[in-house]
Design a protein around this motif. Structure first.
Motif, mmCIF file in Angstrom:
data_model
loop_
_atom_site.group_PDB
_atom_site.id
_atom_site.type_symbol
_atom_site.label_atom_id
_atom_site.label_comp_id
_atom_site.label_asym_id
_atom_site.label_seq_id
_atom_site.Cartn_x
_atom_site.Cartn_y
_atom_site.Cartn_z
ATOM 1 N N GLY A 169 -48.317 1.672 -34.741
ATOM 2 C CA GLY A 169 -47.001 2.262 -35.867
ATOM 3 C C GLY A 169 -47.893 3.075 -36.827
ATOM 4 N N ASN A 170 -49.170 2.577 -37.480
ATOM 5 C CA ASN A 170 -49.666 3.486 -38.408
ATOM 6 C C ASN A 170 -50.097 4.822 -38.007
ATOM 7 O OD1 ASN A 170 -49.442 1.530 -40.245
ATOM 8 N ND2 ASN A 170 -51.571 0.585 -39.895
ATOM 9 N N LEU A 171 -50.532 4.877 -36.595
ATOM 10 C CA LEU A 171 -50.992 6.258 -36.019
ATOM 11 C C LEU A 171 -49.549 7.268 -35.811
ATOM 12 C CD1 LEU A 171 -53.489 5.460 -33.104
ATOM 13 C CD2 LEU A 171 -53.949 6.998 -34.885
ATOM 14 N N PHE A 172 -48.537 6.412 -35.230
ATOM 15 C CA PHE A 172 -47.228 7.231 -35.052
ATOM 16 C C PHE A 172 -46.978 8.007 -36.649
ATOM 17 C CE2 PHE A 172 -46.049 4.782 -31.378
ATOM 18 C CZ PHE A 172 -46.677 5.825 -30.517
ATOM 19 N N ARG A 173 -46.840 7.005 -37.809
ATOM 20 C CA ARG A 173 -46.698 7.523 -38.875
ATOM 21 C C ARG A 173 -47.745 8.454 -39.474
ATOM 22 N NH1 ARG A 173 -48.093 3.514 -42.688
ATOM 23 N NH2 ARG A 173 -46.610 2.271 -41.766
ATOM 24 N N ASP A 217 -47.427 -11.805 -41.349
ATOM 25 C CA ASP A 217 -47.129 -10.559 -40.196
ATOM 26 C C ASP A 217 -45.932 -10.013 -40.614
ATOM 27 O OD1 ASP A 217 -49.959 -10.323 -39.279
ATOM 28 O OD2 ASP A 217 -49.375 -11.631 -37.663
ATOM 29 N N ARG A 218 -44.876 -10.862 -40.742
ATOM 30 C CA ARG A 218 -43.374 -10.258 -40.867
ATOM 31 C C ARG A 218 -43.223 -9.597 -42.097
ATOM 32 N NH1 ARG A 218 -39.329 -11.731 -38.004
ATOM 33 N NH2 ARG A 218 -40.590 -13.280 -37.074
ATOM 34 N N GLU A 219 -44.102 -10.246 -43.242
ATOM 35 C CA GLU A 219 -43.858 -9.303 -44.316
ATOM 36 C C GLU A 219 -44.771 -8.046 -44.332
ATOM 37 O OE1 GLU A 219 -45.391 -12.183 -47.376
ATOM 38 O OE2 GLU A 219 -43.553 -13.568 -47.379
ATOM 39 N N ARG A 220 -45.876 -8.077 -43.418
ATOM 40 C CA ARG A 220 -46.542 -6.861 -43.321
ATOM 41 C C ARG A 220 -45.977 -5.878 -42.604
ATOM 42 N NH1 ARG A 220 -52.239 -6.841 -39.836
ATOM 43 N NH2 ARG A 220 -52.442 -4.724 -40.076
ATOM 44 N N ALA A 221 -45.221 -6.279 -41.767
ATOM 45 C CA ALA A 221 -44.159 -5.374 -40.771
ATOM 46 C C ALA A 221 -43.120 -4.615 -41.535
ATOM 47 C CB ALA A 221 -43.696 -6.214 -39.446
ATOM 48 N N GLN A 222 -42.353 -5.722 -42.191
ATOM 49 C CA GLN A 222 -41.433 -5.249 -43.282
ATOM 50 C C GLN A 222 -42.056 -4.089 -44.274
ATOM 51 O OE1 GLN A 222 -38.186 -6.131 -43.303
ATOM 52 N NE2 GLN A 222 -37.567 -4.590 -45.094
ATOM 53 N N HIS A 223 -43.120 -4.347 -44.893
ATOM 54 C CA HIS A 223 -43.782 -3.321 -45.657
ATOM 55 C C HIS A 223 -44.176 -1.956 -44.839
ATOM 56 C CE1 HIS A 223 -47.080 -1.618 -48.275
ATOM 57 N NE2 HIS A 223 -46.304 -1.520 -49.155
ATOM 58 N N ALA A 224 -44.508 -2.222 -43.734
ATOM 59 C CA ALA A 224 -44.912 -0.832 -42.898
ATOM 60 C C ALA A 224 -43.833 -0.239 -42.642
ATOM 61 C CB ALA A 224 -45.439 -1.245 -41.696
ATOM 62 N N LEU A 225 -42.715 -0.854 -42.325
ATOM 63 C CA LEU A 225 -41.281 -0.374 -41.846
ATOM 64 C C LEU A 225 -40.755 0.623 -43.128
ATOM 65 C CD1 LEU A 225 -38.996 -0.018 -39.908
ATOM 66 C CD2 LEU A 225 -37.838 -1.932 -41.078
ATOM 67 N N ALA A 244 -35.474 3.058 -47.143
ATOM 68 C CA ALA A 244 -36.569 2.722 -47.705
ATOM 69 C C ALA A 244 -36.354 1.568 -48.876
ATOM 70 C CB ALA A 244 -37.447 3.814 -48.249
ATOM 71 N N GLU A 245 -35.311 2.064 -49.764
ATOM 72 C CA GLU A 245 -35.000 1.049 -50.961
ATOM 73 C C GLU A 245 -34.603 -0.097 -50.366
ATOM 74 O OE1 GLU A 245 -31.942 0.957 -54.589
ATOM 75 O OE2 GLU A 245 -31.863 2.675 -53.028
ATOM 76 N N ALA A 246 -33.554 -0.432 -49.442
ATOM 77 C CA ALA A 246 -33.310 -1.588 -48.810
ATOM 78 C C ALA A 246 -34.429 -2.308 -48.212
ATOM 79 C CB ALA A 246 -32.268 -1.162 -47.783
ATOM 80 N N ALA A 247 -35.251 -1.584 -47.571
ATOM 81 C CA ALA A 247 -36.660 -2.486 -46.880
ATOM 82 C C ALA A 247 -37.375 -2.926 -48.044
ATOM 83 C CB ALA A 247 -37.342 -1.401 -46.020
ATOM 84 N N TYR A 248 -37.547 -2.301 -49.007
ATOM 85 C CA TYR A 248 -38.542 -2.529 -50.093
ATOM 86 C C TYR A 248 -37.924 -3.755 -50.850
ATOM 87 C CZ TYR A 248 -42.132 0.847 -49.995
ATOM 88 O OH TYR A 248 -43.101 1.911 -49.536
ATOM 89 N N LYS A 249 -36.616 -3.940 -50.914
ATOM 90 C CA LYS A 249 -35.788 -4.794 -51.862
ATOM 91 C C LYS A 249 -36.131 -6.418 -51.123
ATOM 92 C CE LYS A 249 -32.740 -2.443 -54.606
ATOM 93 N NZ LYS A 249 -31.327 -2.135 -54.983
ATOM 94 N N VAL A 250 -36.311 -6.080 -49.910
ATOM 95 C CA VAL A 250 -36.353 -7.614 -48.723
ATOM 96 C C VAL A 250 -37.691 -8.135 -49.240
ATOM 97 C CG1 VAL A 250 -36.530 -8.263 -46.453
ATOM 98 C CG2 VAL A 250 -35.157 -6.580 -46.956
ATOM 99 N N LEU A 251 -38.644 -7.278 -49.747
ATOM 100 C CA LEU A 251 -39.881 -8.055 -50.141
ATOM 101 C C LEU A 251 -39.972 -8.526 -51.262
ATOM 102 C CD1 LEU A 251 -42.042 -4.869 -48.677
ATOM 103 C CD2 LEU A 251 -41.980 -7.070 -47.703
ATOM 104 N N GLU A 252 -39.083 -8.643 -52.210
ATOM 105 C CA GLU A 252 -38.991 -9.311 -53.482
ATOM 106 C C GLU A 252 -39.274 -10.656 -53.142
ATOM 107 O OE1 GLU A 252 -38.524 -9.184 -57.381
ATOM 108 O OE2 GLU A 252 -38.192 -7.535 -56.012
ATOM 109 N N GLY A 253 -40.255 -11.281 -54.231
ATOM 110 C CA GLY A 253 -40.711 -12.711 -54.018
ATOM 111 C C GLY A 253 -41.721 -12.956 -52.884
ATOM 112 N N THR A 254 -42.294 -11.814 -52.070
ATOM 113 C CA THR A 254 -43.358 -11.776 -51.117
ATOM 114 C C THR A 254 -44.896 -11.184 -51.792
ATOM 115 O OG1 THR A 254 -43.229 -9.552 -50.447
ATOM 116 C CG2 THR A 254 -41.619 -11.201 -49.474
#
Length: 390
Positions: free
Chosen positions: A78-82, A107-115, A128-138
């Protein structure tokens, strides 16, 4: 019918042999896969280090296909593609990880951050905003908030930026007072453009409350009052700026002189500018002072002294534009007058590139001063001095 125990005695060794053979087969297959998996991984890593990204991606894809449970390879892919700008493929890789039921919480939190990073790079700021908000409290909540702050800046959502910066400051991430002050100034500017003076005034007061040492609110307050036909109030606002931040005062020195004349405070302004010139001889200060000097010859001599002490093209241009120099050339004759005009044009043209402002962070140059660099988006990275005076 009676069960013949002889068959059981014959069958047990047979089942044992078959089980042993099966286990040997599985063990060999596992060993072979274990040997092949690192080989494919190291092959991809070697290609990546040799900057052969296309071949590295092919090697990683082959490994992932042979062993879909290889989480780290999914992240690497995924990082290579990005990095290659293939954001759609990167998103698919990280979304595939997120739907796996066997993925650990870390790993789920890591994948969410990468997404979320994928969406930012793809310019999909709302997702991106919605994806970052999911990480609240992690474990990624601080990184997510900082990323959200940058998103709000880029999308010019200044109220959301204020809230996010205050949350980061409350969480002990660091001081965001100056940036919060800038956000309120941006809101004040938007209110002015929409012809809401009261709202602009409130925003500027919030900017001063957030960071009383910030120069920008005082600059904008004076400009707002001058436009509103209140030169005396503008003069006082810029006087406060002069006392707090003399370096940034260069941005409004000429406007300060004009406000002083309109408010009947020319003498006070002249005294203040003379003190500034003694502490830091700047051409902007001298230009403002010259507006308040009634004797053109005295002003011309002051410009010549500036040129002698600080020989810059801009100072030379000012000297050449003095009425006394023009009168002397005219007295000599038309040829001297034309030569003076040509020299003045040449000096003005040569000085123009040096009269730009330059970002200290990325080197972006502009004709006017910016509080936030248009190139690298850094705040307060533009010195209030032009290139020639730095």
């Amino acid at each position: 019918m009676d069960f013949d125990y002889q068959w059981l005695l014959l069958g047990l060794p047979l089942f044992f042999i078959l089980g042993w053979l099966g286990s040997r087969f599985d063990l060999r297959q596992l060993k072979r896969e274990t040997r092949e998996s690192p080989k494919a991984y190291y092959k991809g890593l070697s290609l990546l280090l040799n900057e052969q990204q296309d071949k590295a991606i092919d090697a990683f894809i082959e490994t992932v296909q042979n062993d879909p449970d290889t989480t780290e390879l999914h992240f690497a892919l995924g990082n290579l593609f990005r990095r290659r700008g293939e954001f759609e493929r990167s998103v698919r890789v990280h979304q595939h990880l997120l739907v796996r039921a066997d993925l650990s919480q870390a790993d789920r939190e890591r994948a969410q951050h990468a997404l979320a990073q994928d969406f930012v790079k793809a310019g999909l700021f709302d997702r991106a905003e919605a994806a970052y908000k999911v990480l609240e409290g992690t474990a990624y909540h601080t990184e997510a908030r900082l990323a959200l702050l940058n998103l709000y800046e880029r999308s010019r959502d200044w109220r959301a930026a204020v809230d996010t910066a205050q949350q980061l400051e409350s969480a002990g991430t660091g001081s965001f007072a100056r940036r919060i002050s800038h956000y309120w100034c941006e809101l004040a500017q938007m209110a002015e453009e929409q012809h809401h003076p009261d709202e602009a005034e409130r925003a500027l007061q919030q900017a001063l409350k957030a960071d009383p040492s910030s120069a920008r609110p005082w600059v904008m307050q004076g400009q707002r009052l001058a436009r509103a036909g209140q030169p005396a109030e503008a003069f006082e606002a810029w006087n406060e700026l002069r006392r707090r931040d003399p370096a940034s005062f260069t941005l409004v020195a000429n406007d300060y002189a004009a406000a002083a004349i309109a408010a009947g405070r020319a003498a006070d302004a002249k005294t203040a500018l003379e003190k500034l010139l003694a502490d830091a001889p700047r051409l902007d200060f001298l230009s403002a002072w010259a507006k308040l000097e009634s004797d053109p010859e005295v002003a011309a001599n002051r410009y010549r002294d500036m040129l002698h002490a600080h020989p810059t093209l801009s100072a030379a241009r000012e000297v050449l534009q003095q009425p006394a120099i023009a009168a002397s050339a005219k007295a000599v004759g038309p040829m001297a007058e034309q030569s003076l005009a040509d020299v003045r044009t040449a000096v003005t043209r040569a000085a123009k590139p040096l009269q730009r402002y330059r970002c200290a962070a990325c080197g972006f140059e502009a004709q006017r001063h910016f509080w936030q660099c248009p190139g690298c988006l850094s705040w307060d990275s533009y010195p209030a001095l032009r290139i020639e005076e730095q």
